[in-house]
Design an enzyme around this catalytic site. Structure first.
Site, PDB file in Angstrom:
ATOM      1  N   ARG A 141      -1.927  -5.941  -9.631  1.00 18.66           N
ATOM      2  CA  ARG A 141      -2.043  -4.672 -10.333  1.00 18.66           C
ATOM      3  C   ARG A 141      -0.666  -4.286 -10.868  1.00 18.66           C
ATOM      4  NH1 ARG A 141      -1.976  -2.871  -4.827  1.00 18.66           N
ATOM      5  NH2 ARG A 141      -0.518  -1.138  -4.466  1.00 18.66           N
TER       6      ARG A 141
ATOM      7  N   HIS B 287       7.503  -0.850  18.842  1.00 18.33           N
ATOM      8  CA  HIS B 287       6.398  -0.276  18.060  1.00 18.33           C
ATOM      9  C   HIS B 287       6.550   1.242  17.914  1.00 18.33           C
ATOM     10  CE1 HIS B 287       1.922  -0.955  16.841  1.00 18.33           C
ATOM     11  NE2 HIS B 287       2.531  -0.096  16.033  1.00 18.33           N
TER      12      HIS B 287
ATOM     13  N   ARG C  19       1.819  -5.436  11.889  1.00 27.10           N
ATOM     14  CA  ARG C  19       1.175  -5.698  13.173  1.00 27.10           C
ATOM     15  C   ARG C  19       1.724  -7.023  13.696  1.00 27.10           C
ATOM     16  NH1 ARG C  19      -0.104  -1.127  13.326  1.00 27.10           N
ATOM     17  NH2 ARG C  19      -2.155  -0.186  13.702  1.00 27.10           N
TER      18      ARG C  19
ATOM     19  N   ARG D 268      -3.132  -7.520  -1.897  1.00 29.76           N
ATOM     20  CA  ARG D 268      -4.288  -8.425  -1.926  1.00 29.76           C
ATOM     21  C   ARG D 268      -4.595  -8.917  -3.336  1.00 29.76           C
ATOM     22  NH1 ARG D 268      -8.799  -5.043   1.147  1.00 29.76           N
ATOM     23  NH2 ARG D 268      -7.727  -3.427  -0.039  1.00 29.76           N
TER      24      ARG D 268
ATOM     25  N   GLY E 217       0.849  -1.184   0.000  1.00 29.27           N
ATOM     26  CA  GLY E 217       0.000   0.000   0.000  1.00 29.27           C
ATOM     27  C   GLY E 217       0.884   1.233   0.000  1.00 29.27           C
TER      28      GLY E 217
ATOM     29  N   GLY F 156       7.333   2.697  14.796  1.00 23.04           N
ATOM     30  CA  GLY F 156       7.320   3.047  13.390  1.00 23.04           C
ATOM     31  C   GLY F 156       6.678   4.390  13.118  1.00 23.04           C
TER      32      GLY F 156
END
Length: 317
Positions: free
Chosen positions: A176, A279, A232, A173, A150, A281
């Site tokens: 493209r 965590h 995550r 997902r 993304g 980022g």
């Protein structure tokens, strides 16, 4: 009856907020028990506090009977979607696309370079006053697989380009094409893993990606490969990762873990070949100016009845 906007940043510190709504500051407080700044029934836009525990973020939700927009300041919204059953229909949930790309991509490259070039070992040697030289892999000439292409995945590739990597492969997902090349669907993942020297996870946490990095995934990674997770924690099966790390066959650099925060006694802390950051980022000096720009844009759109950006879902549909 007023129309209130709850902001986790003091309204006086945000230039360009449109006239009309009443802006109230609420970030949950240090202990998460801060009183609500007004009647939750008057809140039409709720901006979720950033860097707060999950119970703090969701505490107002059941009281927001007139809310129209829930705006997070995170790229992932899984912690909010888990509690949307108490929200009235027609509410737009928006994420913070555009806020964290620079900071998260920077950390992904930091973790990758630090792990490859043996920086944790140099730090330990410095603390002991030892001059510890050695030979370490370079990022140059490596094949990098980005899982979750993304806006953050694209920002990671932007920063990979100057490092003379041999190839970047991209997974999302669905299939493209981008200006930089093809993006492969998730169904191609297992066939691409054996070619990658570095695998960077930047995918959202969804039903499809929960536990995605399991024993089969890890077993398909090539000997000596590095796994970097800025996505995550639950995207990775921690037990399977620990088993693979113990063999010394692969290494890992993790900004997120499962569980999180990682308990002091957890074996992942002491696993060989792992670098862990807590965590971080998103939280950097890049966050605040981008968060403010997002809020000003969204709230101007809301006041002027224009389509909002970054709408992830609308409740009740």
């Amino acid at each position: 009856m007023s129309e209130d906007v709850w902001l986790p940043i003091a309204p006086a510190e945000i230039e360009g907020l449109p006239e009309g709504p009443r802006y109230l500051f609420w970030d949950g407080g240090e202990d998460g028990e801060q009183e609500f700044p007004g009647d939750p029934a008057d809140c039409v836009v709720y901006v979720v506090p950033y860097m707060k525990r999950w119970p703090v973020k969701v505490r107002p939700l059941e009281h927001l009977t007139r809310v129209q927009v829930i705006q997070t300041l995170t790229a992932g919204v899984d912690d909010i979607t888990a509690r949307l059953s108490s929200i009235v229909p027609g509410v737009q949930l928006c994420n913070a696309r555009g806020v964290h790309e620079a900071s998260t991509a920077e950390l992904a490259l930091t973790l990758t370079l630090a792990s490859l070039r043996g920086i944790p070992g140099f730090v330990r040697a410095q603390q002991q006053g030892r001059w510890q030289s050695g030979f370490h892999p370079s990022l140059a000439d490596k094949t990098v697989l980005i899982v979750g292409y993304g806006s953050i995945g694209a920002a990671i590739e932007d920063r990979l380009v100057p490092f003379e990597v041999a190839r970047v492969a991209r997974i999302a997902r669905s299939r493209r094409t981008t200006a930089r090349g093809p993006v492969h669907p998730l169904t191609d993942l297992l066939s691409l893993l054996p070619e990658a020297d570095v695998v960077i996870l930047s995918t959202p946490l969804t039903e499809q990606t929960l536990g995605l990095v399991d024993a089969e995934f890890l077993g398909r990674m090539k000997d000596g490969a590095l796994l970097v997770n800025v996505a995550r924690g639950p995207v990775v099966d921690t037990k399977a990762l620990l088993a693979e790390l113990e063999t010394g066959r692969i290494t890992a650099a993790l900004d997120v873990t499962d569980p999180e925060p990682l308990p002091a006694e957890h074996p992942l802390w002491q696993a060989p070949g792992v670098l862990i950051s807590p965590h971080v980022g998103g939280p950097s000096s890049a966050f605040l100016p981008r968060a403010k720009r997002l809020l000003v844009d969204q709230l101007n759109r809301f006041v002027n009845r224009e389509p909002l950006r970054n709408v992830i879902l609308t409740t009740g549909t």
